[in-house]
Design a protein around this motif. Structure first.
Motif, PDB file in Angstrom:
ATOM      1  N   PHE A  88       1.182   6.490 -10.593  1.00 37.03           N
ATOM      2  CA  PHE A  88       1.019   7.767 -11.296  1.00 37.03           C
ATOM      3  C   PHE A  88      -0.373   8.321 -10.984  1.00 37.03           C
ATOM      4  CE2 PHE A  88       0.035  10.450 -14.929  1.00 37.03           C
ATOM      5  CZ  PHE A  88       1.213  11.157 -15.071  1.00 37.03           C
ATOM      6  N   PRO A  89      -0.567   9.611 -10.700  1.00 34.30           N
ATOM      7  CA  PRO A  89       0.416  10.699 -10.780  1.00 34.30           C
ATOM      8  C   PRO A  89       1.122  10.998  -9.458  1.00 34.30           C
ATOM      9  CG  PRO A  89      -1.748  11.641 -10.486  1.00 34.30           C
ATOM     10  CD  PRO A  89      -1.942  10.141 -10.483  1.00 34.30           C
ATOM     11  N   ASN A  90       0.924  10.137  -8.420  1.00 32.81           N
ATOM     12  CA  ASN A  90       1.521  10.432  -7.114  1.00 32.81           C
ATOM     13  C   ASN A  90       3.028  10.627  -7.195  1.00 32.81           C
ATOM     14  OD1 ASN A  90      -1.048  10.031  -6.234  1.00 32.81           O
ATOM     15  ND2 ASN A  90      -0.591   8.377  -4.805  1.00 32.81           N
ATOM     16  N   ILE A  91       3.680   9.812  -8.024  1.00 27.97           N
ATOM     17  CA  ILE A  91       5.146   9.886  -8.095  1.00 27.97           C
ATOM     18  C   ILE A  91       5.602  11.270  -8.554  1.00 27.97           C
ATOM     19  CG2 ILE A  91       5.259   8.982 -10.464  1.00 27.97           C
ATOM     20  CD1 ILE A  91       7.815   7.501  -9.577  1.00 27.97           C
TER      21      ILE A  91
ATOM     22  N   ALA B 168       0.835  -1.209   0.000  1.00 31.35           N
ATOM     23  CA  ALA B 168       0.000   0.000   0.000  1.00 31.35           C
ATOM     24  C   ALA B 168       0.869   1.258   0.000  1.00 31.35           C
ATOM     25  CB  ALA B 168      -0.931  -0.001   1.211  1.00 31.35           C
ATOM     26  N   ILE B 169       1.984   1.217   0.743  1.00 31.18           N
ATOM     27  CA  ILE B 169       2.900   2.363   0.759  1.00 31.18           C
ATOM     28  C   ILE B 169       3.597   2.502  -0.589  1.00 31.18           C
ATOM     29  CG2 ILE B 169       5.005   3.279   1.816  1.00 31.18           C
ATOM     30  CD1 ILE B 169       4.088   2.096   4.458  1.00 31.18           C
ATOM     31  N   ALA B 170       3.977   1.378  -1.187  1.00 37.64           N
ATOM     32  CA  ALA B 170       4.592   1.414  -2.519  1.00 37.64           C
ATOM     33  C   ALA B 170       3.629   2.011  -3.535  1.00 37.64           C
ATOM     34  CB  ALA B 170       5.007   0.009  -2.942  1.00 37.64           C
ATOM     35  N   GLU B 171       2.361   1.634  -3.433  1.00 38.23           N
ATOM     36  CA  GLU B 171       1.349   2.165  -4.345  1.00 38.23           C
ATOM     37  C   GLU B 171       1.210   3.672  -4.195  1.00 38.23           C
ATOM     38  OE1 GLU B 171      -1.888   2.313  -7.078  1.00 38.23           O
ATOM     39  OE2 GLU B 171      -0.365   0.785  -6.706  1.00 38.23           O
ATOM     40  N   ARG B 172       1.255   4.142  -2.955  1.00 34.41           N
ATOM     41  CA  ARG B 172       1.097   5.582  -2.722  1.00 34.41           C
ATOM     42  C   ARG B 172       2.258   6.381  -3.296  1.00 34.41           C
ATOM     43  NH1 ARG B 172      -1.442   7.782   2.640  1.00 34.41           N
ATOM     44  NH2 ARG B 172      -3.137   6.850   1.452  1.00 34.41           N
ATOM     45  N   TRP B 173       3.461   5.872  -3.180  1.00 39.72           N
ATOM     46  CA  TRP B 173       4.635   6.627  -3.608  1.00 39.72           C
ATOM     47  C   TRP B 173       4.945   6.479  -5.098  1.00 39.72           C
ATOM     48  CZ3 TRP B 173       7.652  10.225  -1.172  1.00 39.72           C
ATOM     49  CH2 TRP B 173       7.421  10.410   0.184  1.00 39.72           C
ATOM     50  N   PHE B 174       4.677   5.317  -5.668  1.00 34.54           N
ATOM     51  CA  PHE B 174       5.191   5.037  -7.007  1.00 34.54           C
ATOM     52  C   PHE B 174       4.122   4.925  -8.085  1.00 34.54           C
ATOM     53  CE2 PHE B 174       8.365   3.153  -4.060  1.00 34.54           C
ATOM     54  CZ  PHE B 174       9.395   4.034  -4.342  1.00 34.54           C
TER      55      PHE B 174
END
Length: 334
Positions: A227-230, A219-225
């Motif tokens: 698009f467009p979050n990254i 879930a943390i990986a999804e938030r950071w990486f």
């Protein structure tokens, strides 16, 4: 549209804990650095640099804990149940530090080394336990029907130990850059050399946690990486790297700049943690709204908080102003 008291309380608690980490972090760091300084006079100056303000710094920890109890009682119950052992050990460390502050100056030369050891041991124990608490919290807590359902040692893991070591490096860097700002001559030169090494060590820990956390938590990986979050979050690591570069440059000749850049790195790391976990007050699934007290209770406590927080800010600012400047050879302030 009514006021979201849960959101207001979350902001108050987050800011309070951040101020504790940044303020108490440097005076814990001073204690961590104690064994690296041989001169008894220099140790006395190190302690004198934080003696007028260290107890006020811990006010923010009390505010964070009291705010959690008032606004999110379920989270308070679960977090204390899950992390009871490292929390108690952290408090033991803080008690040892507090006693050492008062006793060292009055101890005989023969027994002073015992209080030096107490100051160092209390500082490193409190810091390491805070890292264990952080690691155990980020890893997630098992909650069933609003109660903690995990084991007494679920917080202990390679990740939490790594977080404990990382926080020791971070607080030591805050302490060394604080002493660059507050001292002169031999002690300041020693702190410049130590700070340069600590910057590299802290960068290694930051990189390790930045890689480890998203690998362990999808879930943390999804938030950071995703698009467009990254695109929106890319400035965070970039700013951290730029701050570290400026810190390395400033430790050579700067006075207050190294400490300011150290605080900036800590603030960016704390913001990154908040981004990773938001809006969960109990990772990985319990949000601030799920754990909130009734709005009437939050509103009642909010009135008191809004009255007392400005007072805390004013007396904290006044104490830093009064004890500004360098600690001189007579253990006072210029």
């Amino acid at each position: 549209m009514g006021i979201d008291t849960s959101l207001l309380w979350a902001v108050i608690i987050l800011v309070g804990v951040m101020l504790y980490v940044m303020a108490d972090g440097f005076d814990l760091g001073v204690g961590i650095l104690f064994p690296l300084v041989k001169s008894d006079h220099d140790k006395h100056r190190m302690m004198a640099s934080v003696a007028p303000i260290w107890d006020g710094n811990e006010t923010w920890l009390v505010l964070g804990g009291a705010g959690l109890l008032a606004a999110f009682p379920m989270a308070y119950s679960v977090i204390l149940s899950a992390l009871y052992i490292p929390i108690v050990l952290m408090l033991v460390g803080l008690i040892f530090r507090g006693v050492a502050f008062e006793a060292r100056g009055k101890a005989s030369p023969r027994s002073r080394h015992l209080w030096d050891l107490s100051f160092f041991a209390g500082s490193i124990l409190a810091t390491f336990c805070q890292g264990l608490i952080l690691g155990g919290y980020v890893a997630g807590l098992d909650v069933v029907n609003g109660q903690y359902a995990g084991g007494a040692l679920d917080w202990l893991s390679p990740f939490s130990v790594f977080c404990g070591l990382a926080l020791i490096a971070a607080y030591a860097l805050l302490g060394s850059t604080w002493l660059i700002m507050k001292t002169e001559h031999r002690l300041q030169t020693r702190m410049r050399a130590i700070s340069a090494k600590l910057v590299w060590g802290l960068l290694v820990f930051i990189a390790g946690i930045s890689i480890w956390t998203p690998l362990e938590h999808p879930a943390i990986a999804e938030r950071w990486f995703s698009f467009p979050n990254i695109c929106w979050l890319l400035p965070m690591p970039v700013l951290t790297l730029l701050a570290a570069i400026q810190l390395l440059r400033s430790v050579k000749q700067g006075e207050s700049a190294p400490f300011m850049y150290s605080l900036l790195i800590m603030a960016l790391g704390y913001a990154g943690l908040g981004i990773s976990l938001w809006p969960n007050v109990i990772p990985p699934f319990v949000s601030i709204w799920d754990a909130a007290a009734p709005a009437s209770s939050q509103g009642f406590a909010l009135v008191g908080a809004l009255l007392i927080i400005p007072v805390i800010l004013m007396y904290s600012a006044w104490s830093y102003y009064v004890f500004r400047g360098k600690v001189n050879m007579e253990d006072g302030y210029h």
